[in-house]
Write a protein that holds these residues in place. Structure first.
Motif, PDB file in Angstrom:
ATOM      1  N   GLN A   1       0.827  -1.207   0.000  1.00 18.94           N
ATOM      2  CA  GLN A   1       0.000   0.000   0.000  1.00 18.94           C
ATOM      3  C   GLN A   1       0.866   1.263   0.000  1.00 18.94           C
ATOM      4  O   GLN A   1       0.514   2.267  -0.608  1.00 18.94           O
ATOM      5  CB  GLN A   1      -0.940   0.030   1.212  1.00 18.94           C
ATOM      6  CG  GLN A   1      -1.962  -1.079   1.229  1.00 18.94           C
ATOM      7  CD  GLN A   1      -1.396  -2.385   1.792  1.00 18.94           C
ATOM      8  OE1 GLN A   1      -0.217  -2.492   2.139  1.00 18.94           O
ATOM      9  NE2 GLN A   1      -2.240  -3.398   1.863  1.00 18.94           N
ATOM     10  N   GLU A   2       1.995   1.211   0.663  1.00 14.93           N
ATOM     11  CA  GLU A   2       2.894   2.364   0.690  1.00 14.93           C
ATOM     12  C   GLU A   2       3.496   2.610  -0.694  1.00 14.93           C
ATOM     13  O   GLU A   2       3.599   3.754  -1.143  1.00 14.93           O
ATOM     14  CB  GLU A   2       3.998   2.157   1.721  1.00 14.93           C
ATOM     15  CG  GLU A   2       3.502   2.143   3.147  1.00 14.93           C
ATOM     16  CD  GLU A   2       4.566   1.719   4.137  1.00 14.93           C
ATOM     17  OE1 GLU A   2       4.635   2.361   5.202  1.00 14.93           O
ATOM     18  OE2 GLU A   2       5.316   0.772   3.849  1.00 14.93           O
ATOM     19  N   VAL A   3       3.886   1.541  -1.374  1.00 15.46           N
ATOM     20  CA  VAL A   3       4.445   1.686  -2.717  1.00 15.46           C
ATOM     21  C   VAL A   3       3.365   2.202  -3.675  1.00 15.46           C
ATOM     22  O   VAL A   3       3.631   3.054  -4.524  1.00 15.46           O
ATOM     23  CB  VAL A   3       5.046   0.357  -3.211  1.00 15.46           C
ATOM     24  CG1 VAL A   3       5.431   0.433  -4.683  1.00 15.46           C
ATOM     25  CG2 VAL A   3       6.256  -0.015  -2.372  1.00 15.46           C
ATOM     26  N   GLN A   4       2.145   1.725  -3.524  1.00 14.78           N
ATOM     27  CA  GLN A   4       1.065   2.176  -4.400  1.00 14.78           C
ATOM     28  C   GLN A   4       0.768   3.667  -4.219  1.00 14.78           C
ATOM     29  O   GLN A   4       0.286   4.318  -5.141  1.00 14.78           O
ATOM     30  CB  GLN A   4      -0.212   1.373  -4.140  1.00 14.78           C
ATOM     31  CG  GLN A   4      -0.128  -0.036  -4.662  1.00 14.78           C
ATOM     32  CD  GLN A   4      -1.326  -0.870  -4.278  1.00 14.78           C
ATOM     33  OE1 GLN A   4      -1.994  -0.617  -3.283  1.00 14.78           O
ATOM     34  NE2 GLN A   4      -1.597  -1.888  -5.071  1.00 14.78           N
ATOM     35  N   ASN A   5       1.056   4.221  -3.060  1.00 13.21           N
ATOM     36  CA  ASN A   5       0.796   5.633  -2.801  1.00 13.21           C
ATOM     37  C   ASN A   5       1.938   6.545  -3.228  1.00 13.21           C
ATOM     38  O   ASN A   5       1.827   7.762  -3.112  1.00 13.21           O
ATOM     39  CB  ASN A   5       0.494   5.865  -1.314  1.00 13.21           C
ATOM     40  CG  ASN A   5      -0.925   5.496  -0.979  1.00 13.21           C
ATOM     41  OD1 ASN A   5      -1.821   5.706  -1.773  1.00 13.21           O
ATOM     42  ND2 ASN A   5      -1.115   4.928   0.194  1.00 13.21           N
TER      43      ASN A   5
END
Length: 123
Positions: free
Chosen positions: A87-91
């Motif tokens: 989720q952090e990479v997607q943001n």
């Protein structure tokens, strides 16, 4: 095989509707079916494998497939090298990892990933 209206329009500066009308008026579809050709992009492919060029050119019709591979490779690298959760990479957003500035001795600092301001994260 079909005539790539977008490719021809990009090369000639015409609109896609102009290319479509021209192709219909001059009955180009059968010609393209009989003698299909590549749609090389003008962007050079500079990558090498074992010192040899990866390929001569990138074909217009390969771009979506190659973009998927590039996105997957980037995600794997970001996840593996940073230890971030998916989720952090997607943001992550464009510009979140600027080039590091060199220190006084000329050695670049490490790369830093910057979070966007809180108000931008919830858009």
């Amino acid at each position: 095989m079909y005539l790539s209206h977008q490719y021809v329009a990009a090369l000639t500066g015409a609109s896609t509707s102009q290319v479509q009308r021209f192709a219909a008026q001059h009955r180009l579809a059968p010609l393209v079916e009989r003698a299909p050709g590549p749609c090389p992009l003008p962007t050079p492919a500079r990558a090498t494998l074992d010192g040899r060029p990866w390929r001569e050119h990138i074909d217009f019709h390969e771009v979506p497939h190659l973009m998927r591979h590039l996105g997957t490779a980037a995600a794997v690298i970001c996840l593996y090298l940073t230890g971030m959760r998916p989720q952090e990479v997607q943001n992550l957003r464009s510009g979140c990892c600027p080039d590091p500035q060199p220190t006084a001795d000329g050695i670049p600092e490490r790369h830093l990933i910057l979070q966007p301001p809180l108000q931008e994260r919830h858009r």
